[in-house]
Design an enzyme around this catalytic site. Structure first.
Site, PDB file in Angstrom:
ATOM      1  CB  SER A 128      -0.951  -0.055   1.198  1.00  0.00           C
ATOM      2  OG  SER A 128      -1.996   0.873   1.055  1.00  0.00           O
ATOM      3  CG  ASP A 151      -6.135  -4.444  -3.639  1.00  0.00           C
ATOM      4  OD1 ASP A 151      -6.334  -3.548  -2.811  1.00  0.00           O
ATOM      5  OD2 ASP A 151      -5.036  -5.006  -3.805  1.00  0.00           O
ATOM      6  CG  HIS A 198      -5.449  -2.852   0.449  1.00  0.00           C
ATOM      7  ND1 HIS A 198      -4.921  -2.434  -0.757  1.00  0.00           N
ATOM      8  CD2 HIS A 198      -4.859  -2.068   1.401  1.00  0.00           C
ATOM      9  CE1 HIS A 198      -4.071  -1.448  -0.548  1.00  0.00           C
ATOM     10  NE2 HIS A 198      -4.000  -1.214   0.750  1.00  0.00           N
TER      11      HIS A 198
END
Length: 308
Positions: free
Chosen positions: A121, A261, A288
Site C-alpha cells: 500500500s 482490492d 487489499h
C-alpha cells in the site's frame, strides 16, 4: 497452513530528524539470519502510519524460503518514536522523511549494498520512490496493493463506493461533508467498505486488529498525510504522484493486487506501463491484504519470485 516461528531479533536504531526537537528511534525486527548469505527482504508497511503488525505474515518467508525478513515501524507509529505534537504538520511529515528513515536503517544493518524491498500500500509508494533514485544495493522490488497516483486512488475509491448500499453511501457522504468523520456512525459505514475491499477475513486476524489499534492510539501520521479513511483522502498526499518518474525504476519489479482490492487494476496500471522489467500477479480471493487473506499463496508467489 501453520508455520513455525522464525528466530527473531528486536532492536532500535537512532534516527536524527531535523525539526523533531527530541531524540528519535526506529524500532525494527529481524526474522531469520542476516548472516546466512541470503539476500534480505525489507518490508515497508502501509498507512502512512499503520504500523507493521498487519504485514507480519511476511515473516514466514524466513521459514518457507530461508529469506531473512526485516520489518520496522515507521516514525510516528507503533514501537518507534511518536511525535503527536506534529499533528497536521505537513512540512514535517513528508515522503523525504520516510525515505531518509529507510536509508538510515539500511546503513545501520549494513545491508545497503544488497537487499530486496516489498512495500505494501503506502509502503509500495515509498518503495517505488526509493527505487526511482536507483540505489545501487536494491536488487528486486515488490509493489503490493500500491499506488502511483493518489488522484487515481481516489477515482478508484469513488467507483467502489458507488457499489455500496445507498444508506452506507449516504452516511459516509454526510459525515464527510459535516466534518464528523470521527463519529461511530461513520466508522460503522466505513467498515462496510473495509470488509469488501481492504480485509475480507472474518473475524479480522489479530495482526490486523493490532494495526488498527496502533492507528487509533496515535493517528498523527495517518491523519496528516492520508486522512480519515482509506477512501476519503484529505491529507498532504492527496495530489501526490510519481507516474512520470516510474520509468526510472530499473530493477526487476513484481506487482501484486487482489481481485477485490481497493488498489484496483486501474490504480496499479501505471506501474505496469512505465516499469520496464515488470511482472503482475493478482490474487483471486483477496482484497487489499493478501498476506492475511491468502497467506500460503502469498508466500509461494513472493518467495518464488525472490528466489527465481
Amino acid at each position: 497452513m501453520t508455520y513455525p516461528e522464525p528466530p527473531t531479533i528486536e532492536a532500535e536504531v537512532d534516527f536524527k530528524v531535523e525539526g523533531a526537537r527530541k531524540p528519535c528511534k526506529t524500532w525494527y525486527t529481524i526474522f531469520g539470519d542476516l548472516k546466512s548469505g541470503v539476500r534480505p527482504l525489507v518490508c515497508l508497511h502501509g498507512g502512512p502510519g499503520a504500523a507493521h503488525n498487519y504485514i507480519r505474515p511476511m515473516r514466514f518467508l524466513a521459514i518457507t524460503h530461508s529469506i531473512p525478513v526485516i520489518m520496522y515501524d515507521q516514525l510516528g507509529v507503533g514501537n518507534s518514536t511518536h511525535l503527536p505534537e506534529k499533528m497536521g504538520d505537513g512540512k514535517f511529515w513528508t515522503v523525504s522523511l520516510f525515505l531518509a528513515e529507510l536509508d538510515n536503517l539500511l546503513k545501520h544493518l549494513g545491508i545497503q549494498d544488497d537487499y530486496d524491498i516489498i512495500g505494501q500500500s503506502w509502503g509500495g509508494l515509498l518503495g517505488a520512490c526509493h527505487a526511482i533514485t536507483q540505489p545501487k544495493g536494491l536488487h528486486r522490488l515488490i509493489l503490493a496493493n500500491s499506488v502511483a497516483s493518489m488522484t487515481m486512488w481516489v477515482e478508484a475509491a469513488n467507483s467502489l463506493r458507488r457499489d455500496l448500499p445507498k444508506d452506507v453511501q449516504d452516511t459516509l457522504l454526510a459525515h464527510e461533508t459535516d466534518g464528523t468523520t470521527d463519529s461511530p456512525e461513520y466508522e460503522t459505514a466505513m467498515e462496510v467498505f473495509y470488509r469488501k475491499h481492504v480485509c475480507r477475513v472474518n473475524p479480522y486476524p489479530k495482526d490486523w486488529e493490532d494495526t488498527e489499534a496502533a492507528i487509533k492510539a496515535d493517528g498523527t501520521v495517518y491523519l496528516t498525510m492520508n486522512g480519515p479513511s482509506e477512501f476519503f483522502i484529505t491529507g498532504t498526499l492527496k495530489d501526490f504522484s510519481i507516474v512520470d518518474e516510474l520509468h526510472k525504476i530499473v530493477v526487476p519489479t513484481l506487482l501484486l493486487n487482489g481481485k477485490y482490492d481497493e488498489a484496483t487494476d486501474y490504480v496499479m496500471q501505471p506501474f505496469f506501463d512505465k516499469i520496464e522489467k515488470v511482472k503482475w500477479v493478482r490474487f483471486a480471493e483477496s482484497s487489499h491484504t493478501p498476506q492475511l487473506e491468502e497467506t500460503d499463496e502469498f508466500l509461494r508467489v513472493v518467495g518464488g519470485y525472490l528466489k527465481a
